[in-house]
Motif scaffolding. Sequence first.
Motif, PDB file in Angstrom:
ATOM      1  N   VAL A  54       7.226 -24.246   5.496  1.00 60.42           N
ATOM      2  CA  VAL A  54       7.955 -24.129   6.834  1.00 60.42           C
ATOM      3  C   VAL A  54       8.902 -25.032   6.902  1.00 60.42           C
ATOM      4  O   VAL A  54       9.144 -26.095   6.355  1.00 60.42           O
ATOM      5  CB  VAL A  54       6.708 -24.257   7.975  1.00 60.42           C
ATOM      6  CG1 VAL A  54       6.230 -25.848   7.755  1.00 60.42           C
ATOM      7  CG2 VAL A  54       7.365 -23.810   9.066  1.00 60.42           C
ATOM      8  N   VAL A  55       9.931 -24.569   7.667  1.00 65.24           N
ATOM      9  CA  VAL A  55      11.230 -25.478   8.239  1.00 65.24           C
ATOM     10  C   VAL A  55      11.079 -25.666   9.790  1.00 65.24           C
ATOM     11  O   VAL A  55      11.133 -24.418  10.241  1.00 65.24           O
ATOM     12  CB  VAL A  55      12.431 -24.956   7.470  1.00 65.24           C
ATOM     13  CG1 VAL A  55      13.636 -25.845   8.039  1.00 65.24           C
ATOM     14  CG2 VAL A  55      12.379 -25.007   6.164  1.00 65.24           C
ATOM     15  N   PRO A  80       9.517 -19.393   5.939  1.00 60.58           N
ATOM     16  CA  PRO A  80       9.088 -19.335   7.375  1.00 60.58           C
ATOM     17  C   PRO A  80      10.032 -20.547   8.342  1.00 60.58           C
ATOM     18  O   PRO A  80       9.755 -21.839   7.697  1.00 60.58           O
ATOM     19  CB  PRO A  80       7.645 -19.603   7.609  1.00 60.58           C
ATOM     20  CG  PRO A  80       7.149 -19.069   6.318  1.00 60.58           C
ATOM     21  CD  PRO A  80       8.179 -19.819   5.442  1.00 60.58           C
ATOM     22  N   ILE A  81      10.763 -20.098   8.932  1.00 58.35           N
ATOM     23  CA  ILE A  81      11.664 -21.064   9.868  1.00 58.35           C
ATOM     24  C   ILE A  81      11.197 -21.188  11.450  1.00 58.35           C
ATOM     25  O   ILE A  81      11.246 -19.926  11.935  1.00 58.35           O
ATOM     26  CB  ILE A  81      12.994 -20.740   9.784  1.00 58.35           C
ATOM     27  CG1 ILE A  81      13.394 -20.980   8.322  1.00 58.35           C
ATOM     28  CG2 ILE A  81      13.914 -21.791  10.738  1.00 58.35           C
ATOM     29  CD1 ILE A  81      14.788 -20.244   7.893  1.00 58.35           C
ATOM     30  N   SER A 131       1.244 -22.069  12.714  1.00 57.80           N
ATOM     31  CA  SER A 131       1.096 -20.521  12.901  1.00 57.80           C
ATOM     32  C   SER A 131       2.532 -19.671  12.057  1.00 57.80           C
ATOM     33  O   SER A 131       2.127 -18.955  11.155  1.00 57.80           O
ATOM     34  CB  SER A 131       1.272 -20.066  14.227  1.00 57.80           C
ATOM     35  OG  SER A 131       1.487 -18.703  14.348  1.00 57.80           O
ATOM     36  N   VAL A 132       3.611 -20.542  12.383  1.00 54.95           N
ATOM     37  CA  VAL A 132       4.863 -19.992  11.663  1.00 54.95           C
ATOM     38  C   VAL A 132       4.524 -20.163  10.143  1.00 54.95           C
ATOM     39  O   VAL A 132       5.152 -19.283   9.155  1.00 54.95           O
ATOM     40  CB  VAL A 132       5.989 -20.767  12.041  1.00 54.95           C
ATOM     41  CG1 VAL A 132       7.146 -20.528  11.389  1.00 54.95           C
ATOM     42  CG2 VAL A 132       6.223 -20.470  13.571  1.00 54.95           C
ATOM     43  N   ALA A 133       4.249 -21.108   9.659  1.00 55.62           N
ATOM     44  CA  ALA A 133       3.779 -21.625   8.192  1.00 55.62           C
ATOM     45  C   ALA A 133       3.107 -20.208   7.427  1.00 55.62           C
ATOM     46  O   ALA A 133       3.162 -20.273   6.176  1.00 55.62           O
ATOM     47  CB  ALA A 133       3.184 -23.086   7.870  1.00 55.62           C
ATOM     48  N   GLU A 134       2.359 -19.600   8.225  1.00 56.27           N
ATOM     49  CA  GLU A 134       1.435 -18.666   7.655  1.00 56.27           C
ATOM     50  C   GLU A 134       2.240 -17.164   7.389  1.00 56.27           C
ATOM     51  O   GLU A 134       1.721 -16.556   6.861  1.00 56.27           O
ATOM     52  CB  GLU A 134       0.255 -18.486   8.604  1.00 56.27           C
ATOM     53  CG  GLU A 134      -1.082 -19.457   8.657  1.00 56.27           C
ATOM     54  CD  GLU A 134      -1.580 -19.545   7.228  1.00 56.27           C
ATOM     55  OE1 GLU A 134      -2.236 -18.666   6.922  1.00 56.27           O
ATOM     56  OE2 GLU A 134      -1.618 -20.769   6.819  1.00 56.27           O
ATOM     57  N   VAL A 135       3.180 -17.270   8.047  1.00 59.28           N
ATOM     58  CA  VAL A 135       3.892 -15.837   8.070  1.00 59.28           C
ATOM     59  C   VAL A 135       4.372 -15.435   6.629  1.00 59.28           C
ATOM     60  O   VAL A 135       5.047 -16.773   6.005  1.00 59.28           O
ATOM     61  CB  VAL A 135       4.939 -15.884   9.101  1.00 59.28           C
ATOM     62  CG1 VAL A 135       5.968 -14.550   9.007  1.00 59.28           C
ATOM     63  CG2 VAL A 135       4.309 -16.134  10.556  1.00 59.28           C
ATOM     64  N   ASP A 136       4.200 -14.315   6.057  1.00 57.81           N
ATOM     65  CA  ASP A 136       4.839 -13.970   4.911  1.00 57.81           C
ATOM     66  C   ASP A 136       6.288 -13.375   5.185  1.00 57.81           C
ATOM     67  O   ASP A 136       6.428 -12.269   5.505  1.00 57.81           O
ATOM     68  CB  ASP A 136       3.842 -13.274   4.127  1.00 57.81           C
ATOM     69  CG  ASP A 136       4.446 -12.545   2.833  1.00 57.81           C
ATOM     70  OD1 ASP A 136       5.442 -12.952   2.351  1.00 57.81           O
ATOM     71  OD2 ASP A 136       3.913 -11.693   2.264  1.00 57.81           O
ATOM     72  N   VAL A 137       7.206 -14.147   4.950  1.00 57.36           N
ATOM     73  CA  VAL A 137       8.690 -13.872   5.204  1.00 57.36           C
ATOM     74  C   VAL A 137       9.113 -13.039   4.108  1.00 57.36           C
ATOM     75  O   VAL A 137      10.551 -12.788   3.986  1.00 57.36           O
ATOM     76  CB  VAL A 137       9.360 -15.020   5.647  1.00 57.36           C
ATOM     77  CG1 VAL A 137       8.963 -15.449   7.036  1.00 57.36           C
ATOM     78  CG2 VAL A 137       9.632 -15.989   4.619  1.00 57.36           C
ATOM     79  N   THR A 138       8.496 -12.874   2.861  1.00 58.76           N
ATOM     80  CA  THR A 138       9.008 -12.221   1.737  1.00 58.76           C
ATOM     81  C   THR A 138       8.990 -10.786   1.920  1.00 58.76           C
ATOM     82  O   THR A 138       9.518 -10.012   1.096  1.00 58.76           O
ATOM     83  CB  THR A 138       8.334 -12.572   0.454  1.00 58.76           C
ATOM     84  OG1 THR A 138       6.997 -12.372   0.540  1.00 58.76           O
ATOM     85  CG2 THR A 138       8.408 -14.030   0.094  1.00 58.76           C
ATOM     86  N   THR A 139       8.324 -10.325   3.014  1.00 66.46           N
ATOM     87  CA  THR A 139       8.258  -8.872   3.365  1.00 66.46           C
ATOM     88  C   THR A 139       9.139  -8.774   4.552  1.00 66.46           C
ATOM     89  O   THR A 139       9.753  -9.523   5.026  1.00 66.46           O
ATOM     90  CB  THR A 139       6.869  -8.529   3.726  1.00 66.46           C
ATOM     91  OG1 THR A 139       6.437  -9.224   4.916  1.00 66.46           O
ATOM     92  CG2 THR A 139       5.746  -8.880   2.422  1.00 66.46           C
TER      93      THR A 139
END
Length: 354
Positions: A54-55, A80-81, A131-139
Amino acid sequence: MSSRSSPRAVVADDSHFMRSVISDILEEGGIEVVTTARDGRAAITAVREHEPDVVTMDVEMPEMNGIEAAERIMAERPTPILMLSAHTDENADVTFEALEKGAVDFFTKPGGEVSMEMSRLKEQLVDMVLSVAEVDVTTDAGRSEPASASEPTIKPGSVVENPTLVIGSSTGGPTVVEQILSELPAAADLRILVVQHMPTDFTGRFATRLNKRSEYTVREAGDGDRIGGGEALVAAGGRHMEVSNYRSGRLRVALTDDDPVNSVRPSVDVTMESAAAVIDDPLVGVILTGMGTDGAAGIRAIKAAGGTTLAQDEASSAVYGMPKRAVETGQVDAICPLDTLSDRILDAINAEVH
């Protein structure tokens, strides 16, 4: 990420003081800060070298600002940002642009005595970073480009009279709400209430963006505001929005400073439950991406009142918290991918004709 309790973070901020404060807060919350960055270019390099989970990204930085850095990171190594934004109109506009570029959510920096305020908000910041760190931003979950307004797909006279739509969302929600409203034709003649978990000073700008991208007239809710068909209200940050009156196809809202519900204000439950209690015409409730349980009780209330209830599916949600809790009530009529939600809303108000 191997464990929710120990994500690895990069902290980007042009202020050495803020980098230190944020890093300390995250470390105390069990989040490992692998490095910090003083501008957007350094943040890109840090992500490339350390591959964090996460950033946290300051909006305004020299050399390269947060929106440019977010766009580059999402293109080169999707991560995830969480944007960190000050309470200013300019920062609000840039923050929404960053969300369009793929940032998951934003956290507002406090004004005044920053160190004391940050300490007060540290639990909230840690929870949001986790919470943001858990998001799969590759989709593409929750990151669809806002579509242009759809051509009306409803024949005149085929829709029930005076339908109302209540939308609730949180993390990952702004771009999703934009897409849905941009796809709803004015011919549907909906009265729309939007409750997006968002701080004070940002909801007005959010309403302005929705107004530009939708066939509906959208504005931030004020106490005592009334709307009819073709109009929408966005709940004001920091205040609950209740439906206080409904007559002849027009509804009135009241804004209150009552205690937070589900730890949030505005609360989706407050708006949905009051709508279910007051509105006797067709009613549709939709729960979108977001963390927490807000909206579950509201969905129960709308279903009990004879309304139609919809929830965004897990695959297209940035955070499948609120929709999951809504679905677990057993009172959701359909679980929908984002790309079909606007059609399902229209189906719901058409179905009542038969």
